[in-house]
Structure formats: structure tokens, C-alpha cells
Enzyme design. Structure first.
Site, PDB file in Angstrom:
ATOM      1  NE  ARG A  94      -3.554  -0.091   2.679  1.00 47.99           N
ATOM      2  CZ  ARG A  94      -4.145   0.073   3.861  1.00 47.99           C
ATOM      3  NH1 ARG A  94      -4.021  -0.867   4.803  1.00 47.99           N
ATOM      4  NH2 ARG A  94      -4.829   1.161   4.130  1.00 47.99           N
TER       5      ARG A  94
ATOM      6  CG  HIS B 150      -7.941   4.717  11.847  1.00 50.31           C
ATOM      7  ND1 HIS B 150      -8.992   4.391  11.034  1.00 50.31           N
ATOM      8  CD2 HIS B 150      -8.471   4.846  13.090  1.00 50.31           C
ATOM      9  CE1 HIS B 150     -10.110   4.310  11.755  1.00 50.31           C
ATOM     10  NE2 HIS B 150      -9.818   4.593  12.998  1.00 50.31           N
TER      11      HIS B 150
ATOM     12  N   GLY C 282     -17.051   9.931   2.543  1.00 49.30           N
ATOM     13  CA  GLY C 282     -16.431   8.696   2.062  1.00 49.30           C
ATOM     14  C   GLY C 282     -16.129   7.666   3.123  1.00 49.30           C
TER      15      GLY C 282
ATOM     16  CB  SER D 212     -18.715   2.034   5.240  1.00 51.84           C
ATOM     17  OG  SER D 212     -17.738   1.614   6.192  1.00 51.84           O
TER      18      SER D 212
ATOM     19  CB  ALA E 236     -15.757  12.108  -2.812  1.00 48.30           C
TER      20      ALA E 236
HETATM   21  C1  BV8 Z   1     -10.997   1.073  19.537  1.00 46.89           C
HETATM   22  C2  BV8 Z   1      -6.129   0.251   9.910  1.00 46.89           C
HETATM   23  C3  BV8 Z   1     -11.069   1.479  21.887  1.00 46.89           C
HETATM   24  C4  BV8 Z   1      -5.543   1.239   9.017  1.00 46.89           C
HETATM   25  C5  BV8 Z   1      -8.378   0.355  10.589  1.00 46.89           C
HETATM   26  C6  BV8 Z   1     -13.682  -5.660  19.896  1.00 46.89           C
HETATM   27  C7  BV8 Z   1     -12.454  -5.344  20.467  1.00 46.89           C
HETATM   28  C8  BV8 Z   1     -11.899  -4.080  20.378  1.00 46.89           C
HETATM   29  C9  BV8 Z   1     -12.546  -3.105  19.662  1.00 46.89           C
HETATM   30  C10 BV8 Z   1     -13.756  -3.441  19.069  1.00 46.89           C
HETATM   31  C11 BV8 Z   1     -14.341  -4.692  19.172  1.00 46.89           C
HETATM   32  N1  BV8 Z   1     -15.527  -4.691  18.494  1.00 46.89           N
HETATM   33  C12 BV8 Z   1     -15.704  -3.464  17.940  1.00 46.89           C
HETATM   34  C13 BV8 Z   1     -14.645  -2.718  18.281  1.00 46.89           C
HETATM   35  C14 BV8 Z   1     -14.380  -1.405  17.904  1.00 46.89           C
HETATM   36  C15 BV8 Z   1     -13.580  -1.516  16.612  1.00 46.89           C
HETATM   37  C16 BV8 Z   1     -14.588  -1.487  15.503  1.00 46.89           C
HETATM   38  O1  BV8 Z   1     -15.153  -0.443  15.252  1.00 46.89           O
HETATM   39  N2  BV8 Z   1     -14.869  -2.644  14.861  1.00 46.89           N
HETATM   40  C17 BV8 Z   1     -15.879  -2.648  13.832  1.00 46.89           C
HETATM   41  C18 BV8 Z   1     -15.442  -3.467  12.643  1.00 46.89           C
HETATM   42  C19 BV8 Z   1     -17.186  -3.106  14.459  1.00 46.89           C
HETATM   43  N3  BV8 Z   1     -12.720  -0.356  16.584  1.00 46.89           N
HETATM   44  C20 BV8 Z   1     -11.465  -0.446  17.044  1.00 46.89           C
HETATM   45  O2  BV8 Z   1     -10.919  -1.457  17.393  1.00 46.89           O
HETATM   46  C21 BV8 Z   1     -10.756   0.896  17.133  1.00 46.89           C
HETATM   47  N4  BV8 Z   1     -10.207   1.039  18.446  1.00 46.89           N
HETATM   48  O3  BV8 Z   1     -12.207   0.919  19.506  1.00 46.89           O
HETATM   49  O4  BV8 Z   1     -10.278   1.289  20.692  1.00 46.89           O
HETATM   50  C22 BV8 Z   1     -11.181   2.931  22.132  1.00 46.89           C
HETATM   51  C23 BV8 Z   1     -12.072   3.694  21.409  1.00 46.89           C
HETATM   52  C24 BV8 Z   1     -12.166   5.054  21.673  1.00 46.89           C
HETATM   53  C25 BV8 Z   1     -11.391   5.638  22.639  1.00 46.89           C
HETATM   54  C26 BV8 Z   1     -10.489   4.852  23.360  1.00 46.89           C
HETATM   55  C27 BV8 Z   1     -10.381   3.493  23.111  1.00 46.89           C
HETATM   56  C28 BV8 Z   1      -9.632   0.962  16.111  1.00 46.89           C
HETATM   57  C29 BV8 Z   1     -10.232   1.105  14.725  1.00 46.89           C
HETATM   58  C30 BV8 Z   1      -9.116   1.311  13.690  1.00 46.89           C
HETATM   59  C31 BV8 Z   1      -8.915   0.057  12.935  1.00 46.89           C
HETATM   60  N5  BV8 Z   1      -7.996   0.278  11.811  1.00 46.89           N
HETATM   61  N6  BV8 Z   1      -7.527   0.245   9.603  1.00 46.89           N
HETATM   62  C32 BV8 Z   1      -5.451   0.687   7.658  1.00 46.89           C
HETATM   63  O5  BV8 Z   1      -5.060  -0.469   7.470  1.00 46.89           O
HETATM   64  O6  BV8 Z   1      -5.762   1.467   6.774  1.00 46.89           O
HETATM   65  S1  BV8 Z   1     -10.008   0.574  10.223  1.00 46.89           S
HETATM   66  C33 BV8 Z   1     -10.241   0.739   8.560  1.00 46.89           C
HETATM   67  O7  BV8 Z   1     -11.642   0.987   8.414  1.00 46.89           O
HETATM   68  C34 BV8 Z   1      -9.566   1.935   7.948  1.00 46.89           C
HETATM   69  O8  BV8 Z   1      -8.826   2.726   8.842  1.00 46.89           O
HETATM   70  C35 BV8 Z   1     -10.731   2.737   7.408  1.00 46.89           C
HETATM   71  O9  BV8 Z   1     -10.487   4.065   7.405  1.00 46.89           O
HETATM   72  C36 BV8 Z   1     -11.772   2.376   8.369  1.00 46.89           C
HETATM   73  C37 BV8 Z   1     -13.170   2.740   8.046  1.00 46.89           C
HETATM   74  O10 BV8 Z   1     -13.457   2.274   6.763  1.00 46.89           O
HETATM   75  P1  BV8 Z   1     -13.919   3.371   5.695  1.00 46.89           P
HETATM   76  O11 BV8 Z   1     -12.878   4.418   5.623  1.00 46.89           O
HETATM   77  O12 BV8 Z   1     -15.298   3.801   6.009  1.00 46.89           O
HETATM   78  O13 BV8 Z   1     -13.841   2.532   4.371  1.00 46.89           O
HETATM   79  P2  BV8 Z   1     -14.936   1.512   3.829  1.00 46.89           P
HETATM   80  O14 BV8 Z   1     -14.320   0.757   2.715  1.00 46.89           O
HETATM   81  O15 BV8 Z   1     -15.570   0.794   4.966  1.00 46.89           O
HETATM   82  O16 BV8 Z   1     -16.092   2.457   3.224  1.00 46.89           O
HETATM   83  C38 BV8 Z   1     -15.798   3.282   2.110  1.00 46.89           C
HETATM   84  C39 BV8 Z   1     -17.009   4.187   1.919  1.00 46.89           C
HETATM   85  O17 BV8 Z   1     -16.726   5.100   0.870  1.00 46.89           O
HETATM   86  C40 BV8 Z   1     -18.262   3.424   1.521  1.00 46.89           C
HETATM   87  O18 BV8 Z   1     -19.366   3.912   2.272  1.00 46.89           O
HETATM   88  C41 BV8 Z   1     -18.443   3.771   0.034  1.00 46.89           C
HETATM   89  O19 BV8 Z   1     -19.813   3.873  -0.313  1.00 46.89           O
HETATM   90  C42 BV8 Z   1     -17.802   5.124  -0.039  1.00 46.89           C
HETATM   91  N7  BV8 Z   1     -17.233   5.432  -1.362  1.00 46.89           N
HETATM   92  C43 BV8 Z   1     -16.603   4.582  -2.220  1.00 46.89           C
HETATM   93  N8  BV8 Z   1     -16.229   5.273  -3.316  1.00 46.89           N
HETATM   94  C44 BV8 Z   1     -16.629   6.571  -3.132  1.00 46.89           C
HETATM   95  C45 BV8 Z   1     -17.268   6.672  -1.887  1.00 46.89           C
HETATM   96  N9  BV8 Z   1     -17.783   7.824  -1.424  1.00 46.89           N
HETATM   97  C46 BV8 Z   1     -17.671   8.924  -2.219  1.00 46.89           C
HETATM   98  N10 BV8 Z   1     -17.079   8.907  -3.434  1.00 46.89           N
HETATM   99  C47 BV8 Z   1     -16.547   7.754  -3.914  1.00 46.89           C
HETATM  100  N11 BV8 Z   1     -15.973   7.752  -5.130  1.00 46.89           N
END
Ligand code: BV8
Length: 244
Positions: free
Chosen positions: A72, A124, A191, A193, A235
Site C-alpha cells: 500500500r 488511524h 467517504g 461506511s 466525492a
Molecule cells: C478502539 C487500519 C477502543 C488502518 C483500521 C472488539 C475489540 C476491540 C474493539 C472493538 C471490538 N468490536 C468493535 C470494536 C471497535 C472496533 C470497531 O469499530 N470494529 C468494527 C469493525 C465493528 N474499533 C477499534 O478497534 C478501534 N479502536 O475501539 O479502541 C477505544 C475507542 C475510543 C477511545 C479509546 C479506546 C480501532 C479502529 C481502527 C482500525 N484500523 N484500519 C489501515 O489499514 O488502513 S479501520 C479501517 O476501516 C480503515 O482505517 C478505514 O479508514 C476504516 C473505516 O473504513 P472506511 O474508511 O469507512 O472505508 P470503507 O471501505 O468501509 O467504506 C468506504 C465508503 O466510501 C463506503 O461507504 C463507500 O460507499 C464510499 N465510497 C466509495 N467510493 C466513493 C465513496 N464515497 C464517495 N465517493 C466515492 N468515489
């Protein structure tokens, strides 16, 4: 405000808005050629989250994780990857309103900075740095990284890791982000989800603090119902319209 009405910053600014907090996700970089996570052919299609985006996955198979981020990083550095009109529109917004605009990004690319935004918070982490777990220092890098890299700051081999916040790890700069959300007049999500917390919870906090909340996304996100205003489309089209 009718959902299909495209409000612009100008119209909102006339009312009251000054402080604008923008949350961005992978969708803002999609038209620059960077894969999103959950769309078709997304990053998670070829790798399970557990394997490449958790501390457990890194401990189990560091080589796979280093390769995932090296690929990446090299893609991001290729000449074909450039900021698109959505990034440029946010840079223009900051040029116009200065410190009243902050971009909180879930993205680990540097396209906001390359477009010209200065007030960018990477919650992140960033592809173009590695982290020394001993000192918690982030070290800029454009090269491939692997377990053999010697950490310059503490001369410890086998210690540098991708400077990325994985699932189960605490996102960066949460205090600063919450302060900005508390002061926001407008909260714009672009942008993303709305799948990943705590970022997906920002709209609820912004609403409770009285901000005008807007979703700009290709399609309705998981949290779409919490936004006062939603504008759907690519976007590179809807963000410049919104910013004008
Ligand atoms: C946390 C790494 C506590 C970077 C990423 C069990 C144990 C521990 C935690 C959890 C658990 N269960 C749930 C959680 C919380 C967990 C979580 O949310 N899980 C989810 C799956 C349920 N979160 C965590 O663990 C976080 N930490 O909770 O710690 C805490 C919290 C607060 C305060 C103190 C302590 C850590 C989360 C970070 C994880 N790392 N990635 C990398 O590799 O890049 S997450 C990963 O998903 C990326 O960072 C990314 O940014 C993120 C979100 O995804 P999106 O950016 O939304 O991308 P996606 O593909 O999903 O969607 C794209 C969107 O764009 C779509 O809607 C599409 O329609 C749209 N789109 C597409 N093309 C276009 C467009 N829009 C406009 N124009 C276009 N052309």
C-alpha cells in the site's frame, strides 16, 4: 432541510457556521485509485482483518503484515496516485477559513496534505511512517519495512512496526478530536461506511453538541440516519459543490 437539497458551505456560513470538522474515510481517496476496504474488490477482500489489521495478526505473521503495508505504501508513492477534486476542495475550504477547518481522517494516505490541507489529524496512523514501540516515536519512511529494520532511536532490531492503529488499539489524538467536535458548527463526513468506531460515533457526538451534520458519500452509510443532511454521489463531484 430537504435531504436532496445540496447546501453549500456559503449558505451554511451565512447562517452561523464557522468551525468545520470534516471526517474522511477511504471513499474520498477511491477516485484517486486507492482501494477502499469494504467495497467490491476492497482491501479486506484479499486479506482478513484479523490477519493484517490486528496486533494479534502482526504477532502471528509479521511478514504478511509488513508486506500488506509495504504494497500500500509503494502504491501511494506511485506517480499515478494524486489528490482528486474532493481533496482539492477541502484544501480550498481551509485556504478560505484557515484554522476553523480541521480534517480528521481515518485514512493512512497523505493525499489531504498533498492537496494542501495543513490541519489534518490521522486517527488511524499513516502509511508513510513506522513506529518504535519502545519510544512510541513515529519515524517517516518511504521504503519497504520488515522485521530486520534496526530502530535508530533505540538500536533495537525487530521492533519497528507499521505506524497504523489496528483493531483493538486506541486511535490517535482522541482528546484533540473530541475537543474539535465539541466546538464544531458543521460536522461533515465524507467517504466512510460508518462501520468502524469510534469514528462512526462522531456524528452522534456532533449532533449532541449542536453541530449541523452532513453526510457526503457515494451511498447511504451505516449511520446515514443520524445526519441532518445527506448528499450522495462521487466525492469528486459532491464535495466541490458542497464547499463552493
Ligand atoms: C478502539 C487500519 C477502543 C488502518 C483500521 C472488539 C475489540 C476491540 C474493539 C472493538 C471490538 N468490536 C468493535 C470494536 C471497535 C472496533 C470497531 O469499530 N470494529 C468494527 C469493525 C465493528 N474499533 C477499534 O478497534 C478501534 N479502536 O475501539 O479502541 C477505544 C475507542 C475510543 C477511545 C479509546 C479506546 C480501532 C479502529 C481502527 C482500525 N484500523 N484500519 C489501515 O489499514 O488502513 S479501520 C479501517 O476501516 C480503515 O482505517 C478505514 O479508514 C476504516 C473505516 O473504513 P472506511 O474508511 O469507512 O472505508 P470503507 O471501505 O468501509 O467504506 C468506504 C465508503 O466510501 C463506503 O461507504 C463507500 O460507499 C464510499 N465510497 C466509495 N467510493 C466513493 C465513496 N464515497 C464517495 N465517493 C466515492 N468515489
Amino acid at each position: 432541510m430537504p435531504a436532496n437539497k445540496i447546501s453549500t458551505i456559503a449558505s451554511l456560513k451565512n447562517k452561523k457556521a464557522l468551525k468545520i470538522v470534516v471526517l474522511t474515510g477511504a471513499g474520498i481517496s477511491a477516485e484517486s485509485g486507492i482501494k477502499t476496504f469494504r467495497d467490491n474488490n476492497g482491501l479486506w477482500e484479499n486479506h482478513s482483518v484479523e490477519e493484517v489489521a490486528t496486533p494479534e495478526g502482526f504477532a502471528a505473521n509479521p511478514g504478511l503484515v509488513y508486506r500488506f503495508y509495504n504494497e500500500r505504501r509503494q502504491q501511494l508513492l506511485s506517480p499515478s496516485i494524486k489528490p482528486n477534486e474532493a481533496h482539492n476542495a477541502l484544501a480550498k475550504l481551509e485556504q478560505g477559513l484557515g484554522n476553523n477547518v480541521v480534517v480528521v481522517t481515518q485514512n493512512v494516505d497523505n493525499l489531504h496534505e498533498r492537496a494542501g490541507n495543513k490541519n489534518v489529524i490521522h486517527m488511524h496512523g499513516e502509511l508513510l511512517s513506522v513506529k518504535c514501540p519502545q519510544s512510541n516515536k513515529s519515524i517517516y519512511t518511504e521504503s519497504n519495512t520488515d522485521a530486520t529494520m534496526l530502530c535508530e532511536c533505540c538500536k533495537t532490531p525487530n521492533s519497528l512496526r507499521p505506524d497504523i492503529v489496528w483493531f483493538g488499539e486506541v486511535p490517535y489524538h482522541m482528546d484533540r478530536i473530541e475537543q474539535h467536535l465539541y466546538q464544531a458548527d458543521i460536522f461533515v463526513s465524507i467517504g466512510t461506511s460508518g462501520n468502524v468506531y469510534p469514528a462512526a460515533g462522531f456524528v452522534s457526538f456532533a449532533n449532541s453538541c449542536g453541530a449541523h451534520t452532513v453526510e457526503l458519500n457515494l451511498e447511504p452509510s451505516e449511520t446515514e440516519s443520524q445526519f441532518e443532511e445527506k448528499i450522495h454521489g462521487p466525492a469528486s463531484v459532491i464535495v466541490p459543490q458542497f464547499v463552493e
